[in-house]
Structure formats: structure tokens, C-alpha cells
Design a protein around this motif. Structure first.
Motif, PDB file in Angstrom:
ATOM      1  N   PRO A  36      12.094  12.628  -9.222  1.00 41.66           N
ATOM      2  CA  PRO A  36      11.946  11.572  -8.219  1.00 41.66           C
ATOM      3  C   PRO A  36      13.240  10.793  -8.015  1.00 41.66           C
ATOM      4  O   PRO A  36      14.107  10.740  -8.896  1.00 41.66           O
ATOM      5  CB  PRO A  36      10.857  10.674  -8.823  1.00 41.66           C
ATOM      6  N   LYS A  37      13.369  10.203  -6.829  1.00 39.49           N
ATOM      7  CA  LYS A  37      14.536   9.387  -6.496  1.00 39.49           C
ATOM      8  C   LYS A  37      14.085   7.947  -6.314  1.00 39.49           C
ATOM      9  O   LYS A  37      12.886   7.675  -6.164  1.00 39.49           O
ATOM     10  CB  LYS A  37      15.184   9.924  -5.218  1.00 39.49           C
ATOM     11  N   PRO A  38      15.010   6.995  -6.337  1.00 43.65           N
ATOM     12  CA  PRO A  38      14.616   5.588  -6.168  1.00 43.65           C
ATOM     13  C   PRO A  38      13.812   5.379  -4.892  1.00 43.65           C
ATOM     14  O   PRO A  38      14.253   5.761  -3.808  1.00 43.65           O
ATOM     15  CB  PRO A  38      15.958   4.864  -6.118  1.00 43.65           C
ATOM     16  N   ILE A  39      12.648   4.779  -5.013  1.00 45.07           N
ATOM     17  CA  ILE A  39      11.782   4.575  -3.851  1.00 45.07           C
ATOM     18  C   ILE A  39      12.460   3.707  -2.800  1.00 45.07           C
ATOM     19  O   ILE A  39      12.296   3.928  -1.590  1.00 45.07           O
ATOM     20  CB  ILE A  39      10.434   3.969  -4.290  1.00 45.07           C
ATOM     21  N   GLU A  40      13.275   2.749  -3.256  1.00 48.58           N
ATOM     22  CA  GLU A  40      13.922   1.845  -2.297  1.00 48.58           C
ATOM     23  C   GLU A  40      14.908   2.562  -1.371  1.00 48.58           C
ATOM     24  O   GLU A  40      15.308   2.022  -0.340  1.00 48.58           O
ATOM     25  CB  GLU A  40      14.632   0.717  -3.028  1.00 48.58           C
ATOM     26  N   SER A  41      15.293   3.808  -1.725  1.00 51.88           N
ATOM     27  CA  SER A  41      16.225   4.547  -0.867  1.00 51.88           C
ATOM     28  C   SER A  41      15.613   4.870   0.489  1.00 51.88           C
ATOM     29  O   SER A  41      16.335   5.164   1.441  1.00 51.88           O
ATOM     30  CB  SER A  41      16.682   5.834  -1.546  1.00 51.88           C
ATOM     31  N   ALA A  42      14.287   4.803   0.618  1.00 50.76           N
ATOM     32  CA  ALA A  42      13.646   5.031   1.915  1.00 50.76           C
ATOM     33  C   ALA A  42      14.059   3.974   2.934  1.00 50.76           C
ATOM     34  O   ALA A  42      14.010   4.216   4.141  1.00 50.76           O
ATOM     35  CB  ALA A  42      12.128   5.038   1.764  1.00 50.76           C
TER      36      ALA A  42
ATOM     37  N   ALA B  25       3.431   5.814  -2.916  1.00 49.07           N
ATOM     38  CA  ALA B  25       4.697   6.453  -3.278  1.00 49.07           C
ATOM     39  C   ALA B  25       4.827   6.614  -4.793  1.00 49.07           C
ATOM     40  O   ALA B  25       5.281   7.653  -5.289  1.00 49.07           O
ATOM     41  CB  ALA B  25       5.868   5.646  -2.718  1.00 49.07           C
ATOM     42  N   LYS B  26       4.434   5.599  -5.537  1.00 51.37           N
ATOM     43  CA  LYS B  26       4.524   5.681  -6.992  1.00 51.37           C
ATOM     44  C   LYS B  26       3.610   6.766  -7.556  1.00 51.37           C
ATOM     45  O   LYS B  26       3.979   7.474  -8.505  1.00 51.37           O
ATOM     46  CB  LYS B  26       4.168   4.323  -7.605  1.00 51.37           C
ATOM     47  N   GLU B  27       2.439   6.926  -6.964  1.00 49.19           N
ATOM     48  CA  GLU B  27       1.523   7.986  -7.414  1.00 49.19           C
ATOM     49  C   GLU B  27       2.072   9.369  -7.073  1.00 49.19           C
ATOM     50  O   GLU B  27       1.974  10.299  -7.874  1.00 49.19           O
ATOM     51  CB  GLU B  27       0.142   7.781  -6.788  1.00 49.19           C
ATOM     52  N   ILE B  28       2.647   9.502  -5.895  1.00 44.92           N
ATOM     53  CA  ILE B  28       3.256  10.784  -5.501  1.00 44.92           C
ATOM     54  C   ILE B  28       4.404  11.124  -6.445  1.00 44.92           C
ATOM     55  O   ILE B  28       4.551  12.273  -6.890  1.00 44.92           O
ATOM     56  CB  ILE B  28       3.766  10.719  -4.045  1.00 44.92           C
ATOM     57  N   GLN B  29       5.223  10.121  -6.791  1.00 40.68           N
ATOM     58  CA  GLN B  29       6.390  10.396  -7.632  1.00 40.68           C
ATOM     59  C   GLN B  29       5.999  10.869  -9.028  1.00 40.68           C
ATOM     60  O   GLN B  29       6.779  11.561  -9.684  1.00 40.68           O
ATOM     61  CB  GLN B  29       7.285   9.166  -7.709  1.00 40.68           C
ATOM     62  N   LYS B  30       4.804  10.546  -9.477  1.00 37.26           N
ATOM     63  CA  LYS B  30       4.337  11.043 -10.775  1.00 37.26           C
ATOM     64  C   LYS B  30       4.187  12.561 -10.761  1.00 37.26           C
ATOM     65  O   LYS B  30       4.203  13.192 -11.832  1.00 37.26           O
ATOM     66  CB  LYS B  30       3.001  10.383 -11.137  1.00 37.26           C
TER      67      LYS B  30
ATOM     68  N   GLU C 190       0.833  -1.214   0.000  1.00 35.80           N
ATOM     69  CA  GLU C 190       0.000   0.000   0.000  1.00 35.80           C
ATOM     70  C   GLU C 190       0.863   1.258   0.000  1.00 35.80           C
ATOM     71  O   GLU C 190       0.577   2.229  -0.711  1.00 35.80           O
ATOM     72  CB  GLU C 190      -0.919  -0.009   1.218  1.00 35.80           C
ATOM     73  N   ASP C 191       1.925   1.244   0.821  1.00 38.00           N
ATOM     74  CA  ASP C 191       2.849   2.382   0.850  1.00 38.00           C
ATOM     75  C   ASP C 191       3.482   2.588  -0.522  1.00 38.00           C
ATOM     76  O   ASP C 191       3.623   3.724  -1.000  1.00 38.00           O
ATOM     77  CB  ASP C 191       3.964   2.154   1.876  1.00 38.00           C
ATOM     78  N   LEU C 192       3.876   1.493  -1.139  1.00 37.62           N
ATOM     79  CA  LEU C 192       4.555   1.562  -2.428  1.00 37.62           C
ATOM     80  C   LEU C 192       3.631   2.126  -3.504  1.00 37.62           C
ATOM     81  O   LEU C 192       4.054   2.949  -4.337  1.00 37.62           O
ATOM     82  CB  LEU C 192       5.042   0.167  -2.830  1.00 37.62           C
ATOM     83  N   GLU C 193       2.391   1.737  -3.481  1.00 36.10           N
ATOM     84  CA  GLU C 193       1.423   2.266  -4.454  1.00 36.10           C
ATOM     85  C   GLU C 193       1.251   3.773  -4.276  1.00 36.10           C
ATOM     86  O   GLU C 193       1.224   4.533  -5.250  1.00 36.10           O
ATOM     87  CB  GLU C 193       0.079   1.549  -4.276  1.00 36.10           C
TER      88      GLU C 193
ATOM     89  N   ILE D 114       3.705   6.111   5.847  1.00 36.01           N
ATOM     90  CA  ILE D 114       5.052   6.453   5.402  1.00 36.01           C
ATOM     91  C   ILE D 114       5.676   7.452   6.372  1.00 36.01           C
ATOM     92  O   ILE D 114       6.820   7.297   6.819  1.00 36.01           O
ATOM     93  CB  ILE D 114       5.029   7.021   3.968  1.00 36.01           C
ATOM     94  N   GLY D 115       4.907   8.488   6.720  1.00 37.27           N
ATOM     95  CA  GLY D 115       5.397   9.479   7.675  1.00 37.27           C
ATOM     96  C   GLY D 115       5.573   8.914   9.068  1.00 37.27           C
ATOM     97  O   GLY D 115       6.576   9.170   9.741  1.00 37.27           O
ATOM     98  N   PHE D 116       4.615   8.133   9.516  1.00 35.91           N
ATOM     99  CA  PHE D 116       4.666   7.609  10.883  1.00 35.91           C
ATOM    100  C   PHE D 116       5.803   6.603  11.066  1.00 35.91           C
ATOM    101  O   PHE D 116       6.434   6.549  12.126  1.00 35.91           O
ATOM    102  CB  PHE D 116       3.323   6.981  11.247  1.00 35.91           C
ATOM    103  N   LYS D 117       6.097   5.822  10.031  1.00 37.34           N
ATOM    104  CA  LYS D 117       7.224   4.892  10.116  1.00 37.34           C
ATOM    105  C   LYS D 117       8.551   5.640  10.201  1.00 37.34           C
ATOM    106  O   LYS D 117       9.437   5.269  10.985  1.00 37.34           O
ATOM    107  CB  LYS D 117       7.219   3.956   8.898  1.00 37.34           C
TER     108      LYS D 117
END
Length: 475
Positions: A357-363, A347-352, A342-345, A416-419
Motif C-alpha cells: 500500500p501507498k500513503p492514502i493522502e497521496s490521492a 480505503a483503509k480496509e482496501i489497503q489491508k 467514509e472514503d477513508l474508512e 472514490i472512483g467518481f471523484k
């Protein structure tokens, strides 16, 4: 005889490390057990954002939680109704934890990956201060529990610091001597990556220039009018010419906060709000003096009167490498942010919506420690020149997200923020534990601080002796 002694020392060292790791695992487990509770507190601050010096509910909520945990609360410190300290323990060392909670104007946004204000033109937590205040509070409580259970000497102190966004809240707290007995401050900030870098940033002075003229009918009697807006625009023209003759990395920003009431009335009153930045506070003062001269010249040229008020002023940050290394090592132990499907989905929408954008896995990664030169500013700078200070960033936002954006507000209202907040809480709590347990660490921290600050340093707030600008968000 030497070999057994060496083996005994190695055994002692291994035992000490094992006990330390056990303590750290317990702190992490305790924070994990309360993550839902802290999430609810952060969500409350996110849902009800409050501007600088107006954070009555946010400040009260954090105070209430700390008081329940046995902290002694001192309210309204430094002449600021929403500023407070919360202290637990006694004796040395004294470790400080900073907690911000103010929001930004006009940044309201729902927790969705597209632009959707919750309340049009309302404030929003676009710099993650709801996470900052809550995560720091969680860390202070965890450090308190460690002191209580271990029987160690020491004091943990949480600083409720309002109005970071342009109000210089911490400056008044430093000026009031609230950090004089602190051995070290461990802090953090929301971000789009996990990093603990010894870093510096830009010093600032901000202020409002108010011009007063003579109103008149703009068509029937323009010769009788003296436009205050002309004064503002004349000042802005002169300052824009000044930009060519300043040193790098000078930054000059302004916004006209009052320009008149109607175009057919010569404006009697007008106001412009300026911020000056530079990597050296002395250069900030020098540029500010030149900006004041531009305002004076504009007033003469437009036959208006000018007054100005310094609203805020902050030092550049003084880095501390040993303290940053302690925090880096603990963040490495904690690890980064794990995204669910769910977080990944999300994140991908935000990056659009992001330009770079930077690699999502960098989080999920911890960045290597390196010295950095920041272009932003914060009132933490004044704290860092008065006591050794270090801060980490954690990935509370989708990688590539800038601060002060609707995308930052959106992610800050999700898991995402809370984690990311809990990564910071664990890192700070573990770092405080290290400082309580090992006096040698603090010796290295203090030595670096003394070397960088120099023997002749004397603190003088850039905003002078003015009282806190409690109304700077009201005007």
C-alpha cells in the motif's frame, strides 16, 4: 514613452490571465454542478459491464447523452458497431477526446472492501473504463459549452473507442483515417495517483494459434491419434526456451483457451492465445515471427496442422512533453481527490488486502511531472503516432491498487472512483480550452510531435489489413 508601453503590456497580460482564470473557474463550476448526473452514468456502466465489441448498451448510453448536448453522432465507424464519434463545432483547431467503456472478463465485484463478486464469473470494470468513458464525455460537453458561449472557432470531437482490452479498437479507427484532421488528443486513464507525465509504454501483437489433429481413444488406440494439445504444449515449450534469447524488455504471455474435451479422447482441436510486448514495435514484429516459427515446428513434430490469426496489435506510445505540461498545469489547478471519513474508512480496509500500500493522502496530491517508461500497453499508442496525444492519470482507486484487480472494481463503484473521474474531466476540459484559446500552444505541441516521430514515418498497423476481430471475446 517606453515605460507606459511596458505598463500597458503588463496590464494587458494581467487582464488576459484574469479572463482565462474566470473561464476556467466557470468550467470547473459547471462540471461540479453536474457531478451527480455523471456519477449516475458511470454507475450504470459499472453496474452493467460489457466486454470488448459487445458494449452495445454502454455505447448507446454515451451516444444518447452527447446527442442531447448537440453533438453530431456518427455510429458504427471503422466497421465496428459499438464505435462512434460525436462532433461539435467547426473549423480549427480540432481537439479529440478519447472515451473507453469495455470491461474485463471474470472481474465482477461489489463496491465493498473485500472480495465479493456481484455475479460469479461475470465481467467487471477492473480498468476503470466506466469512469474513463463518462469522464471524457463530461469533458467534451464542458469544452463544447465553452466553444458555444465564447464564440471561438474550433471543433471538439469525442471518440467512443471500444475493445481497448485486447481488441485494438482504436487501431481500426486510426487505420480508417478518423484522426487525420485532429490537431491534438487529450485523454486520461483511471489510476491510483494523479499524474500527467510524458510517457511511453510497450507495443504489442496478439493472436490465437489453432492446432488440428486426429481424435482417437486415448487408451485403446492411442497410436491412431494426433493430439492437437501436444501441438499447443510443444509450441509453448519452444516459446519458453525462446525467452532466453530475446532483448529487454520483451514480454511473452499466453493462455490455453482450448485444450480438449475429455482426458480419454486424444484432442482433435486445441488453441493457445499469445501476447507479445516490447518497447519497440519493430522488435515486437521480429519476436512474433519467431513465435510463429515455434508454432510451425511444433506442428511438424506432433504431426498436426496449425493456423494462426493476429487478433490485435498496438504501437508503443509516442510522448508529447508540451501537451503533458498543459495537462499537468491544469490538473494542478484542479487539485487531487478529497476523501471523506467514509472514503477513508473504505480505503483503509482496501489497503489491508494490498501487498504494497501507498500513503492514502497521496490521492489528494498532484505528482511532479516526469518522463516515465510504462510496462503496460494500450491502443492509444497508434493514436499518438498519428496526432499529438497526452493523457493524465487520476486517483480513482485507493493508492497502491493495481489495475485489473477486484480492488480496482470495488473502488470504481464508490465515490472514490467518481471523484477521481471528475478530476480528469476538469483537467481535460481546461486543457481543451487552452488549446482553443492559444494557437501558440498547439505550435509547440506539433513541433514536439514532428521531432519525435521523424520526417520519414509511415503508419502501418501491426494487425495488418484484417477486419475488426469482433468475436475475439466470444471464442
Amino acid at each position: 514613452m517606453k515605460k507606459p508601453l511596458a505598463l500597458s503590456f503588463v496590464f494587458l497580460l494581467i487582464s488576459t490571465i484574469a479572463f482565462a482564470q474566470k473561464d476556467k473557474k466557470k468550467i470547473i463550476a459547471d462540471l461540479d454542478a453536474k457531478k451527480d448526473h455523471y456519477k449516475e452514468i458511470a454507475k450504470e456502466l459499472w453496474t452493467n459491464p460489457e466486454l470488448g465489441y459487445l458494449e452495445e448498451n454502454s455505447s448507446a448510453l454515451l451516444q444518447s447523452e452527447l446527442e442531447k448536448e448537440g453533438f453530431t453522432i456518427e455510429k458504427g465507424v471503422a466497421g465496428i458497431p459499438t464505435a462512434f464519434t460525436a462532433t461539435y463545432g467547426s473549423g480549427s483547431p480540432v481537439i479529440g477526446v478519447l472515451g473507453e467503456f469495455d470491461a474485463l472478463p471474470g472481474m465482477s465485484q461489489d463496491a465493498v472492501p473485500f472480495r465479493k463478486p456481484r455475479v460469479v464469473d461475470a465481467p467487471g470494470q477492473a480498468c476503470g473504463h466506466h469512469l474513463f468513458g463518462t469522464g471524457s464525455m463530461a469533458a467534451a460537453i464542458a469544452a463544447k459549452n465553452y466553444l458555444k458561449e465564447s464564440g471561438k472557432s474550433g471543433t471538439i470531437r469525442f471518440y467512443g473507442t471500444p475493445a481497448e482490452e485486447g481488441g485494438s479498437g482504436k487501431v481500426y479507427m486510426v487505420r480508417a483515417g478518423l484522426f487525420d484532421d485532429v490537431d491534438a488528443v487529450v485523454s486520461w486513464h483511471a489510476g491510483d495517483r494523479n499524474a500527467s507525465n510524458p510517457s511511453t509504454n510497450l507495443a504489442t501483437i496478439s493472436g490465437k494459434f489453432r492446432f488440428t489433429g486426429q481424435s482417437s481413444h486415448a487408451a485403446m488406440a492411442p497410436e491412431l491419434g494426433r493430439s492437437a494439445l501436444d501441438g499447443v504444449e510443444g509450441m509453448n515449450d519452444l516459446v519458453n526456451m525462446l525467452r532466453e534469447h530475446t532483448t529487454e524488455p520483451t514480454r511473452i504471455h499466453y493462455v490455453i483457451t482450448k485444450g480438449g474435451d475429455a482426458p480419454n479422447i486424444v484432442p482433435k482441436e486445441a488453441e493457445v492465445y499469445y501476447v507479445i510486448r516490447h518497447s519497440n514495435r519493430l522488435e515486437v514484429k521480429a519476436v512474433w515471427d519467431r513465435v510463429v516459427k515455434a508454432a510451425e515446428g511444433a506442428a511438424i513434430g506432433t504431426e498436426t496442422e496449425m493456423t494462426y490469426e493476429i487478433i490485435g496489435g498496438t504501437y508503443e506510445k509516442l510522448p508529447n512533453e508540451p501537451l503533458s505540461k498543459i495537462m499537468h498545469d491544469n490538473m494542478t489547478l484542479v487539485g487531487g481527490v478529497d476523501y471523506t471519513a467514509e472514503d477513508l474508512e473504505f480505503a483503509k480496509e482496501i489497503q489491508k488486502t494490498l501487498g504494497a500500500p501507498k500513503p492514502i493522502e497521496s490521492a489528494g496530491e498532484i505528482q511532479p511531472m516526469e518522463f516515465t517508461y510504462g510496462k503496460a500497453s494500450a491502443d492509444t499508442g497508434d493514436v499518438s503516432w498519428n496526432t499529438p496525444t497526452a493523457a493524465v492519470n487520476t486517483a480513482t482507486w485507493v493508492p497502491g491498487t493495481p489495475a485489473h484487480s477486484w480492488q480496482a472494481v470495488a473502488a470504481g463503484g464508490t465515490d472514490i472512483g467518481f471523484k477521481g473521474m471528475m478530476v480528469a474531466a476538469k483537467t481535460i476540459a481546461l486543457s481543451a480550452m487552452d488549446l482553443f484559446k492559444n494557437p501558440k500552444l498547439l505550435e509547440a505541441v506539433k513541433a514536439d510531435f514532428d521531432k519525435r516521430r521523424g520526417p520519414d514515418f509511415k503508419y502501418e498497423a501491426l494487425l495488418g489489413d484484417r477486419e475488426p476481430a469482433l468475436d475475439y471475446r466470444k471464442n
